[in-house]
Design an enzyme around this catalytic site. Structure first.
Site, PDB file in Angstrom:
ATOM      1  N   ASP A 147      -2.442   0.208  12.762  1.00 28.40           N
ATOM      2  CA  ASP A 147      -1.246   0.943  13.196  1.00 28.40           C
ATOM      3  C   ASP A 147      -1.311   2.428  12.863  1.00 28.40           C
ATOM      4  O   ASP A 147      -0.966   3.278  13.689  1.00 28.40           O
ATOM      5  CB  ASP A 147       0.019   0.354  12.541  1.00 28.40           C
TER       6      ASP A 147
ATOM      7  N   GLN B 251      -3.642   4.499  15.232  1.00 24.53           N
ATOM      8  CA  GLN B 251      -3.539   4.364  16.682  1.00 24.53           C
ATOM      9  C   GLN B 251      -3.113   5.652  17.374  1.00 24.53           C
ATOM     10  O   GLN B 251      -3.671   6.021  18.408  1.00 24.53           O
ATOM     11  CB  GLN B 251      -2.564   3.233  17.055  1.00 24.53           C
TER      12      GLN B 251
ATOM     13  N   HIS C  35       0.666  -5.135  18.904  1.00 20.12           N
ATOM     14  CA  HIS C  35       1.808  -4.891  18.014  1.00 20.12           C
ATOM     15  C   HIS C  35       2.511  -3.649  18.542  1.00 20.12           C
ATOM     16  O   HIS C  35       1.861  -2.698  18.973  1.00 20.12           O
ATOM     17  CB  HIS C  35       1.334  -4.678  16.575  1.00 20.12           C
TER      18      HIS C  35
ATOM     19  N   ASP D  85       8.513  -8.599  13.388  1.00 20.95           N
ATOM     20  CA  ASP D  85       7.208  -8.674  12.734  1.00 20.95           C
ATOM     21  C   ASP D  85       7.242  -7.954  11.387  1.00 20.95           C
ATOM     22  O   ASP D  85       6.783  -8.488  10.371  1.00 20.95           O
ATOM     23  CB  ASP D  85       6.139  -8.057  13.637  1.00 20.95           C
TER      24      ASP D  85
ATOM     25  N   GLU E 154       0.072 -23.983 -10.375  1.00 15.51           N
ATOM     26  CA  GLU E 154       1.411 -24.431  -9.989  1.00 15.51           C
ATOM     27  C   GLU E 154       2.130 -23.444  -9.068  1.00 15.51           C
ATOM     28  O   GLU E 154       2.898 -23.858  -8.200  1.00 15.51           O
ATOM     29  CB  GLU E 154       2.264 -24.680 -11.240  1.00 15.51           C
TER      30      GLU E 154
ATOM     31  N   GLU F 299      -1.275 -24.242  -5.279  1.00 13.33           N
ATOM     32  CA  GLU F 299      -0.670 -25.360  -4.568  1.00 13.33           C
ATOM     33  C   GLU F 299       0.254 -24.918  -3.424  1.00 13.33           C
ATOM     34  O   GLU F 299       0.698 -25.753  -2.628  1.00 13.33           O
ATOM     35  CB  GLU F 299       0.099 -26.262  -5.542  1.00 13.33           C
TER      36      GLU F 299
ATOM     37  N   SER G 183       7.087 -35.546  -3.144  1.00 11.82           N
ATOM     38  CA  SER G 183       7.814 -36.559  -3.914  1.00 11.82           C
ATOM     39  C   SER G 183       9.324 -36.336  -3.821  1.00 11.82           C
ATOM     40  O   SER G 183       9.791 -35.223  -3.535  1.00 11.82           O
ATOM     41  CB  SER G 183       7.383 -36.508  -5.379  1.00 11.82           C
TER      42      SER G 183
END
Length: 329
Positions: free
Chosen positions: A83, A86, A108, A191, A227, A231, A252
């Site tokens: 971006d 450009q 975009h 976005d 954790e 995961e 669970s």
């Protein structure tokens, strides 16, 4: 009512006899260029000589040229540089080579929506935006599938911009997955919001906050890493494939109960207010102005923040643990 287009709605013949320039052979550029070529279309790639992307283009069988030369040759010019560069590439290399009948394509809408690029009125300006990284765009195409795309028309000088956009989307495999009609404004603002509030900004801060909470409470950083970061992929993969409720049915009951009773304590009313504020900053152009100025100033704040996070404990422990898991690569 949302409009969605598929293979039957697009005609590749619209692009036959036309040359398509891919400006920027990065991950997205490579995926789109290869798919278009394999769809039987005439593609020229542009990349800076001596770069890794240039070498990749050569390996893939292209003969990369300068952006100016690509723009001169092409009927359809797809700008896939980052971006913040450009507008410079457009002004220097593309604008002088535009003429009536050409089409300018984006994946975009940032530079068009925030008026960093103001194209002449006699060319088509459209967006074909795959909702996935370039590697996935390529992989799905090779598997005879497709990554869904967004289609937006900013200028329809020829009266055929939509046909060109749908044909382009078909060329990269997008019509296999479905092409949703939108606008440059909607794509750009949603976005940016998604990146800032949820996918990148929100998720990364949530991960770090959870990690820090556990480590500060005396738990091992390795356990905290697994954790709160490792995961997460298991959960996002389930959400990706089955939705939030589908994910909840596959974890669970303990996890689901913790989710539905505690989640709103993390995303509070104050969090939602801040999200609304972030959206307003995007809509008003405040964020765009800030990002443009940051690049003009040499990225001092961006570099400082990036360096600080490079040295965050979760990155240090993560690098060590990922080194033990060859299967991740």
């Amino acid at each position: 009512m949302t409009k969605i287009y598929y293979d039957k709605d697009a005609d590749l013949n619209v692009l036959k006899g036309k040359k398509i320039a891919i400006i920027g052979y990065g991950i997205q550029g490579r995926g789109q260029a290869l798919n278009l070529r394999d769809s039987g279309l005439d593609v020229v790639a542009s990349e800076l000589e001596g770069t890794e992307n240039y070498n990749n283009a050569v390996k893939d069988g292209f003969k990369p040229v300068s952006a100016a030369e690509a723009a001169k040759q092409a009927d359809i010019i797809q700008i896939l540089t980052q971006d913040h560069v450009q507008a410079k590439v457009y002004k220097k290399d593309i604008e002088p080579n535009l003429k009536k009948g050409k089409s300018l394509v984006f994946s975009h809408g940032f530079n068009i929506h925030f008026k960093q690029i103001v194209p002449p009125k006699d060319i088509d300006v459209l967006m074909v935006a795959p909702k996935g990284p370039g590697a996935l765009v390529r992989q799905m195409y090779e598997e005879k599938k497709g990554v869904p795309c967004l289609l937006a028309i900013f200028q329809d000088a020829s009266g055929k911009a939509k046909d060109v956009g749908l044909a382009y989307a078909k060329g990269i495999g997008g019509t296999r997955g479905g092409v949703i009609e939108t606008t440059f404004k909607e794509e750009t603002e949603t976005d940016l919001f998604g990146e800032q509030a949820v996918l990148c900004g929100g998720a990364s801060e949530l991960i770090k906050a959870g990690f820090e909470t556990l480590v500060n409470a005396g738990y091992q950083p390795e356990i905290a890493y697994f954790e709160c970061l490792h995961e997460l992929k298991l959960i996002t993969d389930l959400i990706y494939a089955t939705g939030i409720q589908g994910m909840r049915k596959r974890v669970s009951d303990t996890a689901e109960y913790g989710d539905v009773t505690r989640g709103k304590r993390i995303i509070t009313g104050e969090t939602r207010k801040e999200m609304q504020k972030m959206l307003e900053e995007i809509q008003s152009g405040k964020f765009a102005k800030e990002w443009i100025k940051e690049n003009e100033d040499g990225r001092p704040n961006f570099t400082k923040l990036r360096t600080a996070d490079d040295n965050h404990p979760i990155e240090v422990i993560g690098k060590k643990l990922r080194g033990m898991m060859d299967w991740i690569k």
